[in-house]
Scaffold this motif. Structure first.
Motif, PDB file in Angstrom:
ATOM      1  N   CYS A 141       0.879  -1.068   0.026  1.00  0.00           N
ATOM      2  CA  CYS A 141      -0.025   0.090   0.552  1.00  0.00           C
ATOM      3  C   CYS A 141       1.408   1.545   0.006  1.00  0.00           C
ATOM      4  CB  CYS A 141      -1.257  -0.156   1.357  1.00  0.00           C
ATOM      5  SG  CYS A 141      -2.240  -1.158   1.054  1.00  0.00           S
ATOM      6  N   MET A 142       2.227   1.538   0.850  1.00  0.00           N
ATOM      7  CA  MET A 142       2.853   2.620   0.563  1.00  0.00           C
ATOM      8  C   MET A 142       2.943   2.314  -0.931  1.00  0.00           C
ATOM      9  SD  MET A 142       3.385   3.376   3.398  1.00  0.00           S
ATOM     10  CE  MET A 142       5.093   4.738   4.348  1.00  0.00           C
ATOM     11  N   GLU A 143       3.401   1.526  -1.502  1.00  0.00           N
ATOM     12  CA  GLU A 143       3.688   1.422  -2.804  1.00  0.00           C
ATOM     13  C   GLU A 143       3.036   1.732  -3.738  1.00  0.00           C
ATOM     14  OE1 GLU A 143       5.734  -2.344  -3.286  1.00  0.00           O
ATOM     15  OE2 GLU A 143       7.092  -2.600  -2.520  1.00  0.00           O
ATOM     16  N   ALA A 144       2.124   1.813  -3.528  1.00  0.00           N
ATOM     17  CA  ALA A 144       1.021   1.756  -4.403  1.00  0.00           C
ATOM     18  C   ALA A 144       0.096   3.605  -3.410  1.00  0.00           C
ATOM     19  CB  ALA A 144      -0.874   1.523  -3.805  1.00  0.00           C
ATOM     20  N   PHE A 170       0.605   6.928  -6.401  1.00  0.00           N
ATOM     21  CA  PHE A 170      -0.334   7.692  -7.295  1.00  0.00           C
ATOM     22  C   PHE A 170       0.258   9.346  -6.423  1.00  0.00           C
ATOM     23  CE2 PHE A 170      -2.977  10.802  -4.011  1.00  0.00           C
ATOM     24  CZ  PHE A 170      -4.037  11.018  -5.578  1.00  0.00           C
ATOM     25  N   LEU A 171       1.194   9.485  -5.654  1.00  0.00           N
ATOM     26  CA  LEU A 171       1.867  10.975  -5.824  1.00  0.00           C
ATOM     27  C   LEU A 171       2.784  11.242  -6.615  1.00  0.00           C
ATOM     28  CD1 LEU A 171       1.489  10.681  -1.523  1.00  0.00           C
ATOM     29  CD2 LEU A 171       0.032  12.026  -3.001  1.00  0.00           C
ATOM     30  N   ASN A 172       3.689  10.427  -7.502  1.00  0.00           N
ATOM     31  CA  ASN A 172       4.477  10.259  -8.838  1.00  0.00           C
ATOM     32  C   ASN A 172       3.669  10.530 -10.108  1.00  0.00           C
ATOM     33  OD1 ASN A 172       7.009  10.802  -7.907  1.00  0.00           O
ATOM     34  ND2 ASN A 172       6.503   9.033  -6.506  1.00  0.00           N
ATOM     35  N   GLU A 206      -1.742   3.530 -12.183  1.00  0.00           N
ATOM     36  CA  GLU A 206      -0.910   2.148 -11.942  1.00  0.00           C
ATOM     37  C   GLU A 206      -1.030   1.871 -10.259  1.00  0.00           C
ATOM     38  OE1 GLU A 206       0.184   5.016 -13.431  1.00  0.00           O
ATOM     39  OE2 GLU A 206       1.463   4.370 -15.283  1.00  0.00           O
ATOM     40  N   SER A 207      -1.088   2.816  -9.819  1.00  0.00           N
ATOM     41  CA  SER A 207      -1.948   3.035  -8.329  1.00  0.00           C
ATOM     42  C   SER A 207      -2.621   2.296  -8.171  1.00  0.00           C
ATOM     43  CB  SER A 207      -1.808   4.307  -7.956  1.00  0.00           C
ATOM     44  OG  SER A 207      -2.091   4.210  -6.510  1.00  0.00           O
ATOM     45  N   LEU A 208      -4.370   2.077  -8.566  1.00  0.00           N
ATOM     46  CA  LEU A 208      -4.816   1.623  -8.433  1.00  0.00           C
ATOM     47  C   LEU A 208      -5.091   0.240  -9.454  1.00  0.00           C
ATOM     48  CD1 LEU A 208      -7.293   4.522  -9.456  1.00  0.00           C
ATOM     49  CD2 LEU A 208      -7.557   3.023  -7.271  1.00  0.00           C
ATOM     50  N   LEU A 267     -10.528   6.755  -4.748  1.00  0.00           N
ATOM     51  CA  LEU A 267     -11.612   7.269  -6.144  1.00  0.00           C
ATOM     52  C   LEU A 267     -12.418   8.220  -4.495  1.00  0.00           C
ATOM     53  CD1 LEU A 267     -12.616   3.284  -6.161  1.00  0.00           C
ATOM     54  CD2 LEU A 267     -11.820   5.294  -8.537  1.00  0.00           C
ATOM     55  N   GLU A 268     -11.768   8.245  -3.683  1.00  0.00           N
ATOM     56  CA  GLU A 268     -13.181   9.118  -2.819  1.00  0.00           C
ATOM     57  C   GLU A 268     -12.345  10.577  -3.415  1.00  0.00           C
ATOM     58  OE1 GLU A 268     -14.119  11.112   1.358  1.00  0.00           O
ATOM     59  OE2 GLU A 268     -13.870   9.033   1.742  1.00  0.00           O
ATOM     60  N   MET A 269     -11.308  10.994  -3.582  1.00  0.00           N
ATOM     61  CA  MET A 269     -10.375  11.992  -3.667  1.00  0.00           C
ATOM     62  C   MET A 269     -10.329  12.406  -5.042  1.00  0.00           C
ATOM     63  SD  MET A 269      -6.897  11.537  -1.587  1.00  0.00           S
ATOM     64  CE  MET A 269      -5.737  12.708  -2.915  1.00  0.00           C
ATOM     65  N   GLN A 270     -10.771  11.135  -5.966  1.00  0.00           N
ATOM     66  CA  GLN A 270     -11.224  12.025  -6.882  1.00  0.00           C
ATOM     67  C   GLN A 270     -12.748  12.565  -7.078  1.00  0.00           C
ATOM     68  OE1 GLN A 270     -11.593   8.732  -9.856  1.00  0.00           O
ATOM     69  NE2 GLN A 270     -11.047   9.617 -11.618  1.00  0.00           N
ATOM     70  N   ALA A 271     -13.350  11.703  -6.430  1.00  0.00           N
ATOM     71  CA  ALA A 271     -14.808  12.299  -6.629  1.00  0.00           C
ATOM     72  C   ALA A 271     -15.460  13.407  -5.965  1.00  0.00           C
ATOM     73  CB  ALA A 271     -16.007  11.385  -5.851  1.00  0.00           C
ATOM     74  N   MET A 272     -14.585  13.723  -4.637  1.00  0.00           N
ATOM     75  CA  MET A 272     -14.225  15.323  -4.657  1.00  0.00           C
ATOM     76  C   MET A 272     -13.588  15.925  -5.009  1.00  0.00           C
ATOM     77  SD  MET A 272     -13.732  14.777  -0.311  1.00  0.00           S
ATOM     78  CE  MET A 272     -15.159  13.728   0.943  1.00  0.00           C
TER      79      MET A 272
END
Length: 567
Positions: free
Chosen positions: A42-45, A49-51, A56-58, A79-84
């Motif tokens: 999850c840290m790698e994912a 995401f932050l890069n 690829e993260s999802l 997904l919630e961040m995307q929805a907001m």
């Protein structure tokens, strides 16, 4: 390789409520290894995401969302961040369903004592609380009914109680730290820190009600916990850091006294700038924003433009950049460029079309009458369209949208009454005059625009708008006596103002901040209490009340005295 740890919280399956019990559960090394693998992946994912490797993260998270609580939680969070950011109903609904599934994964782990390690159960408790909190946010966005507000409120309270009990437990003498303790503690620090910091921002009257319901808000304690979470290498360090950065930048500028904590924000950003250097990460966005409140405004424009070019996967990041670019060009009084970004937002973003169309009309109204309008648009027609885009978020129209709609009504008549400086007035609502305080040439340009506007015939309301904004420019220029006269002129016109009643309490707030700068503490407190107690039901009242609370907190005025004093 067996360790014993104490069980503090469990779920009563039959009633769905949480009970505090004592239980000892055997924890084997194989479960620890599985938990570590989940956390590492999850840290790698999150790093992906932050890069800016969003897809690829999802993809990294998706295969295990039904079996791993952390995979499920992080996947749903993305997904919630995307929805907001999209504000699309389908995205909000999808994020809500995914977060509900993540919560069910946490719950299934939490109650399976026979074949799960105790450490896993504790992590499941933290993840469950986080799911509850995020589901509450989505509930408020998805449905505006009173039932949804009650459901969301229950989720928030349940989440808060779980965090409180877990925090007390890990600080107790009977608790033994496991190999993944840093992630467990980081999750609890995020939850308790977020609640304390957020609640501390509320004015005392609201906070007293929340405290009666079992909540508490200690700003320094919340900041301390979030700093602990942000500086450790754990799964929530990014969330802790982002919340702190939002507080040091956006919240303190817009809802505070307009000063912010730029030095603290830059210090906190330093390790994340090295870790996530690409221009479209969330941390880079805050770096760009910081440039707008320092003498680096032109650099900010270039960075935001580069941010739009760097990736095409998340258009929502473009919208965030468009919004900031709109204001950057507003500060420079490049009205057509600012209009261009407002137009892009009105076409692509669903956040507040009424606001975007209002800003388009406002920018066009700042152009000379004889100058051609972009795309042949007419500001009067745009102002008339603003009310048709009204929407509701969490059951209510956003305050800035309501303000824009009320102002646009002046253009409904066949012979509209023009607004004097609508762009600068809305800029004030976003505390933009504080943003340019370190750019004297920008303040000088604003002052000239206001002086030119003053030459026209306006109503008392419109003249008071100009006085308020001139006072802010004079303050930025260090002409404090002249600024004080402008703010007092608005206050003395109180009985003559017909519509823009927000002007008087806001002028008092600005006057108090002027007094604070001059070391006139007692006068500042007196004026702030007058603004707080004597004015109700005006435009953007909540935002003004937050600023009053922030100013009184800065002066360390006694909250009890604040509530009981009558002027």
């Amino acid at each position: 390789h067996v360790q014993w740890e104490r069980r503090k919280c469990c779920r009563d399956v039959s009633t769905g409520t949480r009970k505090l019990v004592s239980r000892f559960v055997l924890c084997g090394s194989s479960s620890q290894m599985n938990l570590k693998e989940c956390l590492d992946e999850c840290m790698e994912a999150l790093d992906l995401f932050l890069n800016n490797h969003f897809n690829e993260s999802l993809e990294r998270l998706r295969p295990r969302v039904h079996e791993s609580m952390y995979h499920a939680l992080i996947y749903a969070t993305v997904l919630e961040m995307q929805a907001m950011m999209t504000f699309q109903h389908d995205d909000i609904s999808n994020a809500g369903n995914t977060m509900k599934s993540a919560q069910e994964v946490c719950q299934s782990l939490d109650i399976s004592f026979n074949n799960r390690a105790f450490c896993t159960n504790l992590h499941a408790e933290v993840c469950y609380a986080e799911c509850q909190l995020q589901r509450a946010a989505l509930t408020f966005l998805q449905d505006e009914s009173m039932v949804s507000f009650i459901k969301g409120g229950i989720k928030v309270r349940n989440s808060y109680l779980i965090y409180k009990e877990l925090h007390a437990f890990i600080k107790s003498h009977s608790f033994l730290k496991g190999p993944s303790h840093v992630h467990l503690e980081g999750g609890i620090s995020f939850g308790i820190g977020a609640f304390n910091l957020t609640l501390s921002l509320f004015p005392p009257r609201i906070l007293k009600v929340l405290e009666f319901a079992g909540f508490s808000g200690d700003k320094e304690y919340g900041l301390s916990l979030l700093h602990d979470g942000a500086t450790g290498m754990n799964l929530r360090s990014m969330l802790c850091a982002l919340l702190l950065l939002c507080y040091y930048t956006f919240l303190t500028f817009i809802l505070g006294t307009g000063e912010g904590e730029v030095v603290e924000a830059e210090r906190l950003l330093k390790p994340f700038r090295l870790r996530y250097p690409r221009v479209t990460s969330l941390f880079s966005y805050i770096i760009m924003w910081l440039c707008t409140v320092t003498p680096l405004l032109y650099q900010a424009v270039a960075l935001f433009e580069d941010g739009c070019k760097a990736q095409q996967t998340w258009k929502q990041f473009h919208h965030m950049c468009y919004w900031e670019l709109m204001w950057c060009f507003t500060y420079k009084q490049a009205w057509k460029m600012a209009y261009f970004y407002a137009d892009l937002l009105s076409q692509e973003s669903r956040w507040s079309k009424a606001m975007y169309v209002y800003m388009k009309a406002a920018y066009l109204s700042m152009l000379p009458k004889h100058e051609a309008r972009p795309f042949g648009e007419d500001e009067i027609e745009l102002f008339r369209q603003v009310p048709t885009f009204k929407q509701k978020i969490a059951g209510k129209s956003p305050p800035t949208e309501k303000f824009a709609i009320r102002k646009a009504r002046r253009y409904k008549a066949s012979s509209p009454v023009r607004l004097p400086v609508p762009v600068l007035e809305m800029m004030y609502m976003w505390n933009g005059f504080s943003m340019i305080s370190k750019r004297p040439e920008l303040t000088e340009g604003m002052m000239q625009t206001l002086v030119d506007a003053e030459q026209n015939e306006y109503s008392v309301d419109d003249r008071c708008v100009i006085h308020l904004l001139k006072g802010l420019c004079l303050k930025n220029q260090g002409l404090l006596q002249a600024a004080e006269e402008c703010f007092n002129r608005v206050f003395s016109s109180e009985k003559k103002i017909k519509f823009d009643h927000y002007l008087v309490p806001n002028s008092l707030v600005e006057l108090s901040l002027l007094y604070i700068d001059q070391g006139r503490r007692d006068e500042a407190i007196k004026v702030l209490r007058k603004a707080k107690q004597n004015y109700k039901d005006y435009s953007m009242e909540s935002r003004t009340q937050f600023r009053i609370h922030a100013a009184l907190a800065k002066l360390k005025a006694d909250p009890g005295e604040e509530e009981d004093t009558h002027l």
